[in-house]
Design a protein around this motif. Sequence first.
Motif, PDB file in Angstrom:
ATOM      1  N   GLU A  85       0.810  -1.211   0.000  1.00 32.15           N
ATOM      2  CA  GLU A  85       0.000   0.000   0.000  1.00 32.15           C
ATOM      3  C   GLU A  85       0.848   1.268   0.000  1.00 32.15           C
ATOM      4  O   GLU A  85       1.976   1.291   0.515  1.00 32.15           O
ATOM      5  CB  GLU A  85      -0.907   0.024   1.230  1.00 32.15           C
ATOM      6  CG  GLU A  85      -2.041  -0.975   1.170  1.00 32.15           C
ATOM      7  CD  GLU A  85      -3.138  -0.599   2.143  1.00 32.15           C
ATOM      8  OE1 GLU A  85      -3.750   0.476   1.964  1.00 32.15           O
ATOM      9  OE2 GLU A  85      -3.358  -1.364   3.086  1.00 32.15           O
ATOM     10  N   THR A  86       0.267   2.325  -0.550  1.00 35.53           N
ATOM     11  CA  THR A  86       0.859   3.649  -0.455  1.00 35.53           C
ATOM     12  C   THR A  86       0.674   4.175   0.963  1.00 35.53           C
ATOM     13  O   THR A  86      -0.385   3.979   1.574  1.00 35.53           O
ATOM     14  CB  THR A  86       0.185   4.601  -1.457  1.00 35.53           C
ATOM     15  OG1 THR A  86       0.380   4.095  -2.779  1.00 35.53           O
ATOM     16  CG2 THR A  86       0.740   6.006  -1.355  1.00 35.53           C
ATOM     17  N   THR A  87       1.681   4.836   1.495  1.00 39.03           N
ATOM     18  CA  THR A  87       1.591   5.437   2.821  1.00 39.03           C
ATOM     19  C   THR A  87       1.209   6.908   2.677  1.00 39.03           C
ATOM     20  O   THR A  87       1.731   7.609   1.796  1.00 39.03           O
ATOM     21  CB  THR A  87       2.931   5.320   3.569  1.00 39.03           C
ATOM     22  OG1 THR A  87       3.314   3.940   3.605  1.00 39.03           O
ATOM     23  CG2 THR A  87       2.807   5.841   4.996  1.00 39.03           C
ATOM     24  N   VAL A  88       0.300   7.377   3.533  1.00 36.78           N
ATOM     25  CA  VAL A  88      -0.174   8.761   3.464  1.00 36.78           C
ATOM     26  C   VAL A  88      -0.132   9.391   4.857  1.00 36.78           C
ATOM     27  O   VAL A  88      -0.077   8.691   5.869  1.00 36.78           O
ATOM     28  CB  VAL A  88      -1.616   8.836   2.904  1.00 36.78           C
ATOM     29  CG1 VAL A  88      -1.689   8.237   1.495  1.00 36.78           C
ATOM     30  CG2 VAL A  88      -2.607   8.124   3.831  1.00 36.78           C
ATOM     31  N   VAL A  89      -0.176  10.706   4.884  1.00 41.00           N
ATOM     32  CA  VAL A  89      -0.284  11.436   6.141  1.00 41.00           C
ATOM     33  C   VAL A  89      -1.656  12.101   6.172  1.00 41.00           C
ATOM     34  O   VAL A  89      -2.082  12.746   5.216  1.00 41.00           O
ATOM     35  CB  VAL A  89       0.846  12.474   6.297  1.00 41.00           C
ATOM     36  CG1 VAL A  89       0.903  13.442   5.120  1.00 41.00           C
ATOM     37  CG2 VAL A  89       0.710  13.244   7.610  1.00 41.00           C
ATOM     38  N   THR A 171       0.085  11.689  -0.053  1.00 39.76           N
ATOM     39  CA  THR A 171       1.147  10.687  -0.115  1.00 39.76           C
ATOM     40  C   THR A 171       2.400  11.220   0.566  1.00 39.76           C
ATOM     41  O   THR A 171       2.771  12.383   0.386  1.00 39.76           O
ATOM     42  CB  THR A 171       1.462  10.339  -1.579  1.00 39.76           C
ATOM     43  OG1 THR A 171       0.280   9.833  -2.211  1.00 39.76           O
ATOM     44  CG2 THR A 171       2.568   9.296  -1.659  1.00 39.76           C
ATOM     45  N   ILE A 172       3.045  10.359   1.360  1.00 41.35           N
ATOM     46  CA  ILE A 172       4.275  10.750   2.043  1.00 41.35           C
ATOM     47  C   ILE A 172       5.367   9.738   1.720  1.00 41.35           C
ATOM     48  O   ILE A 172       5.127   8.527   1.707  1.00 41.35           O
ATOM     49  CB  ILE A 172       4.058  10.875   3.568  1.00 41.35           C
ATOM     50  CG1 ILE A 172       5.336  11.383   4.252  1.00 41.35           C
ATOM     51  CG2 ILE A 172       3.585   9.574   4.176  1.00 41.35           C
ATOM     52  CD1 ILE A 172       5.129  11.792   5.705  1.00 41.35           C
ATOM     53  N   THR A 173       6.570  10.227   1.428  1.00 36.25           N
ATOM     54  CA  THR A 173       7.698   9.365   1.092  1.00 36.25           C
ATOM     55  C   THR A 173       8.679   9.304   2.257  1.00 36.25           C
ATOM     56  O   THR A 173       8.631  10.121   3.168  1.00 36.25           O
ATOM     57  CB  THR A 173       8.416   9.888  -0.164  1.00 36.25           C
ATOM     58  OG1 THR A 173       8.912  11.214   0.093  1.00 36.25           O
ATOM     59  CG2 THR A 173       7.482   9.928  -1.354  1.00 36.25           C
ATOM     60  N   GLY A 174       9.560   8.309   2.194  1.00 36.56           N
ATOM     61  CA  GLY A 174      10.554   8.139   3.256  1.00 36.56           C
ATOM     62  C   GLY A 174      10.024   7.416   4.469  1.00 36.56           C
ATOM     63  O   GLY A 174      10.607   7.496   5.562  1.00 36.56           O
ATOM     64  N   THR A 175       8.920   6.681   4.315  1.00 38.37           N
ATOM     65  CA  THR A 175       8.304   5.953   5.424  1.00 38.37           C
ATOM     66  C   THR A 175       8.167   4.476   5.060  1.00 38.37           C
ATOM     67  O   THR A 175       8.221   4.109   3.881  1.00 38.37           O
ATOM     68  CB  THR A 175       6.899   6.504   5.735  1.00 38.37           C
ATOM     69  OG1 THR A 175       6.059   6.268   4.591  1.00 38.37           O
ATOM     70  CG2 THR A 175       6.946   7.995   6.027  1.00 38.37           C
ATOM     71  N   PRO A 176       7.952   3.600   6.041  1.00 35.05           N
ATOM     72  CA  PRO A 176       7.657   2.193   5.719  1.00 35.05           C
ATOM     73  C   PRO A 176       6.319   2.094   4.974  1.00 35.05           C
ATOM     74  O   PRO A 176       5.490   2.998   5.014  1.00 35.05           O
ATOM     75  CB  PRO A 176       7.569   1.518   7.090  1.00 35.05           C
ATOM     76  CG  PRO A 176       8.231   2.451   8.041  1.00 35.05           C
ATOM     77  CD  PRO A 176       8.038   3.826   7.496  1.00 35.05           C
ATOM     78  N   GLN A 177       6.135   0.979   4.285  1.00 33.55           N
ATOM     79  CA  GLN A 177       4.879   0.703   3.595  1.00 33.55           C
ATOM     80  C   GLN A 177       4.285  -0.593   4.130  1.00 33.55           C
ATOM     81  O   GLN A 177       5.018  -1.521   4.489  1.00 33.55           O
ATOM     82  CB  GLN A 177       5.097   0.606   2.084  1.00 33.55           C
ATOM     83  CG  GLN A 177       5.477   1.929   1.431  1.00 33.55           C
ATOM     84  CD  GLN A 177       5.697   1.781  -0.060  1.00 33.55           C
ATOM     85  OE1 GLN A 177       6.537   1.007  -0.495  1.00 33.55           O
ATOM     86  NE2 GLN A 177       4.946   2.534  -0.840  1.00 33.55           N
ATOM     87  N   SER A 178       2.979  -0.651   4.168  1.00 39.36           N
ATOM     88  CA  SER A 178       2.295  -1.842   4.670  1.00 39.36           C
ATOM     89  C   SER A 178       2.033  -2.810   3.527  1.00 39.36           C
ATOM     90  O   SER A 178       1.581  -2.415   2.449  1.00 39.36           O
ATOM     91  CB  SER A 178       0.973  -1.455   5.337  1.00 39.36           C
ATOM     92  OG  SER A 178       0.283  -2.610   5.783  1.00 39.36           O
ATOM     93  N   GLN A 179       2.332  -4.089   3.778  1.00 38.12           N
ATOM     94  CA  GLN A 179       2.120  -5.130   2.778  1.00 38.12           C
ATOM     95  C   GLN A 179       1.022  -6.075   3.248  1.00 38.12           C
ATOM     96  O   GLN A 179       1.060  -6.575   4.369  1.00 38.12           O
ATOM     97  CB  GLN A 179       3.421  -5.899   2.529  1.00 38.12           C
ATOM     98  CG  GLN A 179       3.421  -6.728   1.265  1.00 38.12           C
ATOM     99  CD  GLN A 179       4.800  -7.268   0.942  1.00 38.12           C
ATOM    100  OE1 GLN A 179       5.675  -7.331   1.805  1.00 38.12           O
ATOM    101  NE2 GLN A 179       5.020  -7.678  -0.294  1.00 38.12           N
ATOM    102  N   VAL A 180       0.042  -6.314   2.378  1.00 32.52           N
ATOM    103  CA  VAL A 180      -1.085  -7.193   2.696  1.00 32.52           C
ATOM    104  C   VAL A 180      -0.819  -8.572   2.112  1.00 32.52           C
ATOM    105  O   VAL A 180      -0.313  -8.705   0.992  1.00 32.52           O
ATOM    106  CB  VAL A 180      -2.398  -6.610   2.144  1.00 32.52           C
ATOM    107  CG1 VAL A 180      -3.554  -7.596   2.340  1.00 32.52           C
ATOM    108  CG2 VAL A 180      -2.713  -5.277   2.821  1.00 32.52           C
TER     109      VAL A 180
END
Length: 275
Positions: A85-89, A171-180
């Motif tokens: 998934e894309t990570t967002v703030v 969308t925010i970059t430089g963070t972990p991403q969640s994998q389903v």
Amino acid sequence: MTGSDASSSPAPSPAPSFRLAYVPGVTPSKWVRIWQERLPDVPLELVQVEAAEAAGLLRERAADAGFVRLPVDRTDLSAIPLYTETTVVVVPKDHLVAAADEVTVEDIAEDIVLHPLDDTLDWDGPPGLPAFERPATTADAIELVAAGIGLLVVPQSLARLYHRKDLTYRTITGTPQSQVALSWPEEATTDLVEDFIGIVRGRTVNSSRGRRPDERTPNADRAAKAAKSAKAAKGGRSEKPKQSPKQGQKPGGGRRTGGGAAPRSGRSGKPRRRS
């Protein structure tokens, strides 16, 4: 039948069913619909579970399989990663971040960033300034964002799940991403689990993998492949039947030059002289 005979008869085995767990943010409706089309006689029951409790639910056999967030302990659980998934703030609509299409962790370094206890991102260290205390759940953290207490970094599906009209996300970059992933107890890889794996992986109904042995039709598969190969060899076109050449023509369509041509007129003999 006597009463003693009836009491000694074995009880009928329960009808098969399938329990599917899923964590918040995952929408299993597409796969459930395909299951209902392919196995209409096997009821599928959905069980919603918090991300932190999903692995325990599977180990307790309270579900046959489940959509979980990685990582999971693969000592006794199997897992097939599906998507990242894309990570967002998540921010109030009047926050400066809302003016950008995409931000970095440096852009929120001076903001309070909430870190709920059920956070699904595998952080080395959350960005921003820490809050006075950690919210119990992501839903609680959303309420605090709306109250102007801080910001929240989550997978995009959770931002959509807890959407509010007074909040937005970027969308925010430089963070972990969640994998389903799809996960199930390794020692309980039943035929129904194999069926569901086949559905999730996009296998067709005639695929020999991901289906129960009694449903496989190898002869039909071979016949279908043979028909497909024959069509490919013909280029997908039907051939016209060949016609035999007409009398007086070559097989290629031209007239014969030899002596076998039929006369144009029914007369025979020499032409008459004029007097």
